[in-house]
Write an enzyme that holds these catalytic residues in place. Structure first.
Site, short mmCIF file in Angstrom:
data_model
loop_
_atom_site.label_atom_id
_atom_site.label_comp_id
_atom_site.label_asym_id
_atom_site.label_seq_id
_atom_site.Cartn_x
_atom_site.Cartn_y
_atom_site.Cartn_z
CE LYS A 79 -3.61 -0.30 3.20
NZ LYS A 79 -4.68 0.10 2.72
NE ARG A 149 -6.79 4.00 4.84
CZ ARG A 149 -7.89 3.63 4.60
NH1 ARG A 149 -8.46 3.07 4.65
NH2 ARG A 149 -8.68 4.28 4.61
N GLY A 158 -8.04 -7.38 5.23
CA GLY A 158 -8.54 -7.82 6.34
C GLY A 158 -8.04 -7.79 7.60
CG MET A 160 -2.45 -7.26 10.47
SD MET A 160 -0.58 -6.61 9.40
CE MET A 160 -0.78 -6.84 7.87
NE ARG A 399 -5.73 -4.60 -2.91
CZ ARG A 399 -6.59 -4.33 -1.53
NH1 ARG A 399 -5.19 -4.73 -0.59
NH2 ARG A 399 -7.56 -4.98 -1.08
CG HIS A 517 -13.71 -10.46 4.32
ND1 HIS A 517 -14.43 -12.16 4.41
CD2 HIS A 517 -12.40 -10.43 4.67
CE1 HIS A 517 -13.35 -12.90 5.30
NE2 HIS A 517 -12.96 -11.41 5.62
CB SER A 845 13.33 -40.31 -10.47
OG SER A 845 12.38 -40.47 -10.03
CE1 TYR A 932 11.04 -37.52 -14.69
CE2 TYR A 932 13.68 -37.60 -15.61
CZ TYR A 932 12.72 -38.87 -14.79
OH TYR A 932 12.49 -39.53 -14.59
#
Ligand code: PEP
Ligand code: MG
Length: 963
Positions: A79, A149, A158, A160, A399, A517, A845, A932
């Site tokens: 953010k 925030r 949602g 925190m 975002r 939410h 393998s 592989y």
């Protein structure tokens, strides 16, 4: 809007106009990016000295300036970094500052204290905000309010805490009322602030025994007194009363008064947000998404702007494209006269953002412009939050938007077409695991037509899901623990419901919109989700769901069509997705679908890029055919013991295991040989020339005889013409306390070489038969559970002898019947002595199931009871049997590769444990130099995409963060 787009596509003039507009926009975006890069470069020169001398813990943004930028997500959180970036490119963001994630780490490392220099930095930055916004914190003329925030490196929606409207006290509220001329707004902001601050910072929340939130109880009283239904109906007088009651509640329950000093309020809120990094919800979320606890969160302190200041104001959230389908439409919701949390909380049902064109036309126009600028600048779908305060538009957040697997593929491929991103970027944008969404089943159309629809809502998470309904997260978790498929059914979900959402097949809510939410979280988890089914009603007390006159009780069946948003009674039949129908069932109609076409195109691009070969773990010709349709390049593991459960073969297997001497064993083996040969003929034919790694008998014997019932024992005794007691006696004699570490793998072949001989003969006889049909065969015979090179040497000798006999029988020269002998590396000793073992092996393998089990000393069959606790305690970030423990087991893999190739530098090496289909583990295999990976047929596209991503990451292209 979709229509408009289609129309425009038919109109060449408009098309050219759009093209030119895009070109100009791209140019501008590139220019801005270059400018930003130059600025950043200048800044980075300054940064080291700043960091070497005094600390820098606070980064300012706003007013077209910023200390940080979008590339600093690790330091500023997603953010904070994007707010800085938006400010730099001239998008209007309210001024603010970010406390870095390093402050969080410091806080936890120093007994919840801060660096000494922090206070001064915060003070200086508050002054900057005050200057930019023309307001002052705590001022009685024009007061500034703040939001506080969280903001982690990857968004954790949602999980925190947040505190809004900070800075109000008994005096400031009056000043705010006078300045805005809107006392109702001022007092409403104060009550919101007290409610948030009281619960988040001062811990005044509902007690465990209380059924109702104590703040809501007070609000309900006020509403009853004022005879209004909604909080928004409360006037100034009522709100003044509510504020007084809230303060009393806080003083009584917290044992101290709510702080009037705005600076004290600020530190309280900042502490609370840092503390919330370690709350329960955040921990569960981190665990689910593999987010390390050490990352910490940043904290963003930002000037408040108000969407709840009348009809010229509003707030909303939007995606620059539809996050459920990927369609290129502006997709969002807003509310007039509201604050942000009103939109996401799902309490008031918001309006579609297109409606804003009528309600707030100039802000709508500006928002559309910003949509374009942001998409072109960030070159990805953006999920934005905005607020309009009396006609002025502010962007609060941007975002990269979380999206479903469908949308991820659609958006990435569309953006390549639009020349916004390259093919390589598209490949990196799609989380490999998301391809599984495109393979998930849909409802059988015939069944769905007949079904009784009892409601509908917004299709927030595509797919089809049926299950028993439960109304609480705990009940859903308990249902799933009993092995039921469950549908979590809630009026709305909150972060508390996370565990229930994880346990559910699908989620249904009766309130909230596409950005609620439930929608956000379900979309990210790839869960089927319908939200805001307003025509349905949930009664939590009675535990019922009703709609269209039908009432269902807890535990009854419900089906959700998350593509269109329909809710049905009962357990509807599902049918395969369009990708499966097109790819596996060869259905022409499905091949015309957009999803099918894009899926095929994407896998084609991945095929061109990847270096790792992708093989399949398959045991039957049918599985092999499916795997080839998914693009398998051969078999990496056929577990021969899995063929033994078919029909009455099991009798011959049991006879072989229970045989007391070689003669009896030879008799049983003779019966098994034709079965095995037939199986291998089927497999070689289906492979049509591709290589096949066939593993000799491996499993612990208790899997065949330990579970025999009394009836099976007497049945077998009758067939073998012996007494049941004899069989019981043999079972007892062969009993092992710890069969996983017992007589299994090559230890069987060492003790009973005739078993190895029979299997090698069956494989090579099948090879001869298929070669005769002019089909190329490439048998790779694999010896399991080797610890000592001598084991492999002895087993290879038996196989070579069998081969010589087969050649002799059919008059073939060495070159006419080719095969390879190799081994699994699945015991730590084998990895440690890989240089010796490689002397006898044509290939390795890695059997990472057993390698994990033996390296960790952790039973692959018994650990499920305590592994969740280990994940809770963050000892493990993932289940090591699903996702390779790269730091521990990974070292054995790297050692095995290095030592094996020290002896044979071109040694072919693969992996056939479950990790071969896990994206993170596939990338690790690429980095470790394997040739592989091998996985189950349905994981092949996922492994291919991950393998292509590994190449790009190696070239230094980071995975585009979908935060
Ligand atoms: C392994 O151990 O990783 C493996 C592939 O073998 P199995 O799972 O059959 O033991
Ligand atoms: Mg194994």
């Amino acid at each position: 809007m979709a229509n408009a787009k289609r129309k425009a596509a038919r109109n060449p003039a408009r098309k050219t106009a759009r093209k030119t507009a895009r070109k100009t926009a791209r140019k501008t975006a590139r220019k801005t990016a270059r400018k930003t890069a130059r600025k950043t470069a200048r800044k980075t020169v300054r940064k080291p000295s700043a960091r070497m001398g005094s600390r820098k813990d606070v980064y300012y943004f706003g007013d077209g300036k910023a200390d940080g930028d979008g590339s600093q997500k690790a330091l500023l959180g997603g953010k904070g970094a994007n707010l800085a970036e938006m400010s730099r490119i001239g998008i209007p963001v309210p001024a603010g500052f970010t406390l870095t994630t390093e402050v969080c780490t410091y806080y936890y490392a120093h007994k919840k204290t801060y660096p000494k220099t922090l206070e001064a930095e915060i003070g200086a930055n508050i002054a900057k905000i005050e200057k930019a916004m023309g307001k002052k914190l705590g001022d009685l003329g024009n007061p500034l309010l703040l939001s506080v925030r969280s903001g982690a490196r990857e968004s954790m929606p949602g999980m925190m805490d947040t505190v809004l409207n900070l800075g109000i006290n008994d005096k400031v509220v009056e000043a705010l009322a006078a300045k805005t001329g809107n006392p109702k707004f001022a007092w409403d902001s104060y009550r919101r602030f007290l409610q948030m601050y009281g619960s988040v910072v001062m811990g005044v929340e509902a007690h465990a025994h209380e059924h109702h939130d104590p703040y809501e109880v007070i609000l309900d009283k006020a509403k009853a007194k004022a005879s209004v239904a909604d909080d928004s109906g409360l006037g100034e007088k009522a709100l003044r009363w509510v504020v007084g009651e809230f303060k009393k509640l806080i003083r009584k329950r917290a044992g101290k008064a709510f702080p009037e000093d705005p600076i004290k309020q600020l530190y309280g809120a900042v502490n609370a947000v840092f503390n919330s990094w370690n709350n329960d919800r955040a921990k569960v979320y981190r665990q689910k998404y593999g987010i390390p606890a050490e990352w910490g969160t940043a904290v963003n302190v930002q000037a408040m702007v108000f969407g709840n200041t009348g009809n010229g104001s509003g707030t909303g959230v939007a995606f620059t494209r539809d996050p459920a389908t990927g369609e290129n439409v502006f997709y969002g919701e807003y509310l007039i006269d509201a604050q942000g949390e009103d939109v996401v909380a799902g309490v008031r049902t918001p309006k579609q953002v297109a409606q804003m064109a009528k309600d707030l036309p100039s802000s709508h126009r500006e928002l559309l412009k910003i949509r374009k600028i942001l998409e072109e600048h960030f070159r990805d779908v953006q999920d934005v939050e905005f607020t309009i305060e009396q006609g002025k538009l502010w962007m609060l957040q941007t975002r990269n938007g979380k999206r479903t697997g469908f949308a991820a593929v659609n958006i990435a491929l569309d953006m390549v077409k639009e020349r916004l991103i390259t093919k390589e970027e598209a490949i990196l944008r799609i989380p490999a695991e998301d391809l599984s969404h495109l393979l998930a089943p849909i409802f059988d159309p015939a069944d769905e037509r007949k079904a009784t629809k009892i409601g509908s809502g917004l299709p927030a998470g595509p797919g089809a899901a049926s299950g028993h309904i439960y109304f609480t997260a705990d009940a859903a978790v308990a249902g799933a623990a009993k092995g039921q498929k469950v549908i979590l059914t809630r009026q709305e979900t909150s972060p508390e419901d996370l565990r229930g959402m994880i346990a559910a097949e699908g989620i249904l809510t009766t309130r909230g919109g596409a950005s609620s939410h439930a929608a956000l979280v379900a979309r990210q988890m790839g869960k089927v989700c319908i939200c805001g089914a307003h025509d349905m009603n949930i009664d939590y007390a009675k535990k019922t769901l009703s709609g269209h006159g039908v009432t269902l009780k807890e535990g009854e069946y419900l089906s959700l069509n998350g593509f269109v948003g329909n809710v049905y009674i009962g357990d509807l039949k599902t049918s395969p997705s369009s990708v499966i129908q097109g790819l596996i069932e060869n259905k022409a109609a499905a091949r015309k679908s957009e999803t099918y076409k894009k899926f095929v195109q994407l896998v084609g691009w991945a095929d061109k890029l990847r270096r790792l070969e992708v093989r399949t773990n398959s045991d039957t010709p049918d599985q092999v055919k499916t795997a080839i349709k998914f693009g398998a390049e051969g078999i990496g593991l056929t577990r021969t013991e899995h063929m033994f459960f078919e029909g009455d073969r099991i009798d011959a297997v049991r006879e072989m295991i229970l045989a007391e001497d070689q003669k009896a064993r030879a008799k049983a083996l003779k019966k098994l040989l034709p079965y095995q040969k037939k199986d291998f003929v089927g497999i070689f034919t289906a492979l049509d020339g591709r290589p096949a790694t066939i593993r000799l008998l491996d499993p612990p014997l208790h899997e065949f005889i330990g579970t025999m019932t009394a009836a099976q024992i007497s049945d077998l005794a009758r067939k073998l013409e012996v007494k049941p007691d004899y069989i019981k006696h043999r079972i007892t004699a062969l009993h092992e306390e710890n069969p996983m570490l017992g007589h299994r793998g090559c230890r069987l072949g060492i003790v009973y070489p005739e078993i190895t001989r029979m299997q090698a003969t069956a494989i090579l006889e099948a090879a001869v038969a298929v070669q005769k049909k002019n089909i190329k065969v490439q048998p790779e015979i694999m010896v399991p559970l080797v610890s000592y090179s001598k084991e492999l040497e002895l087993q290879k000798a038996v196989i070579d002898e069998a081969a010589a006999e087969v050649r002799k029988k059919h008059g073939l020269k060495v070159g006419q019947l080719k095969y390879q002998v190799g081994t699994m590396i699945e015991i730590p000793r084998a990895a440690l002595t890989a240089d010796e073992i490689a002397n006898h092996a044509a290939f390795f393998s890695f059997g990472t199931n057993d390698l994990t089990q033996t390296c960790l000393g952790l039973s692959r069959d018994d650990s499920s009871s305590f592994l969740p606790k280990y994940q809770d305690a963050e000892i493990l970030s993932a289940n090591p049997f699903a996702s390779l423990d790269q730091t521990g087991v990974g070292q054995l893999v790297e050692m095995g590769v290095e030592r094996g190739r020290r002896t044979k530098n071109k040694l072919k090496i693969g992996i056939c444990g479950e990790h071969g289909g896990d994206p993170g583990s596939v990338k690790f295999c690429h980095r470790s130099g394997l040739n592989y990976v091998s996985c189950s047929p349905f994981r092949i596209p996922i492994a291919k995409l991950a393998a292509a991503q590994a190449v790009l990451e190696e070239r230094g292209l980071a995975r585009a963060e979908i935060s």
